[in-house]
Write a protein that holds these residues in place. Sequence first.
Motif, PDB file in Angstrom:
ATOM      1  N   SER A 250       0.867  -1.181   0.000  1.00  0.00           N
ATOM      2  CA  SER A 250       0.000   0.000   0.000  1.00  0.00           C
ATOM      3  C   SER A 250       0.902   1.228   0.000  1.00  0.00           C
ATOM      4  O   SER A 250       2.017   1.199   0.526  1.00  0.00           O
ATOM      5  CB  SER A 250      -0.911   0.000   1.240  1.00  0.00           C
TER       6      SER A 250
ATOM      7  N   CYS B  24      -3.521   0.478   5.462  1.00  0.00           N
ATOM      8  CA  CYS B  24      -2.102   0.321   5.144  1.00  0.00           C
ATOM      9  C   CYS B  24      -1.680  -1.123   5.380  1.00  0.00           C
ATOM     10  O   CYS B  24      -2.195  -1.790   6.282  1.00  0.00           O
ATOM     11  CB  CYS B  24      -1.252   1.209   6.044  1.00  0.00           C
TER      12      CYS B  24
ATOM     13  N   GLU C 143       4.279   0.276   4.661  1.00  0.00           N
ATOM     14  CA  GLU C 143       3.554   1.491   5.069  1.00  0.00           C
ATOM     15  C   GLU C 143       2.914   1.298   6.455  1.00  0.00           C
ATOM     16  O   GLU C 143       2.910   2.223   7.279  1.00  0.00           O
ATOM     17  CB  GLU C 143       2.491   1.867   4.028  1.00  0.00           C
TER      18      GLU C 143
END
Length: 168
Positions: A71, A131, A135
């Motif tokens: 992500s 996320c 991330e």
Amino acid sequence: MIRPVLVLPDPVLGRACRPVEVIDGEAVALATDLVDTMRASSHSVGIAAPQLGASWRVFCMDVSGHRKARSCHGEVVLFNPVLVEAGGEVPREVGREGCMSVPDLTGDVVRAEALVVRGIGLDGEELELECDAFEARAVQHELDHLDGLLFLDRVVSPERVFRRRTYR
Ligand SMILES: [Zn+2]
């Protein structure tokens, strides 16, 4: 404005931060300084307000182009971030972390592999971000800063702390 980054053992890094009550000019200026200071370091993917000596709940991150990222929401500023989902059934994984406030060391830390974080963006808008992978790790690392914790407080064992080979 690029600002100096506090490093261990600065006591500000160990303090819990206060919520930002109003996203006013001062709050936006702090967030902008966070972004500028993160950008000034080529390998930084995030930085939190206490690292600039400001005990407020705000961080920025950007994992764009990172090889471990899945992500990616690009450049994100989050005021008063709150974790709304993590742990439980979510798999956890070990990964290597570093920090601008701990310039000479990296370490292996266990983090939730996915999460949802909610907060307020730079324009005062409500944000909710899903996320995963790198991330999600960055979010958890920055949230820890807001509670006065560094990755060194979470390393899986003292043997899993490493001296950095390259310097900025
Ligand atoms: Zn950090």
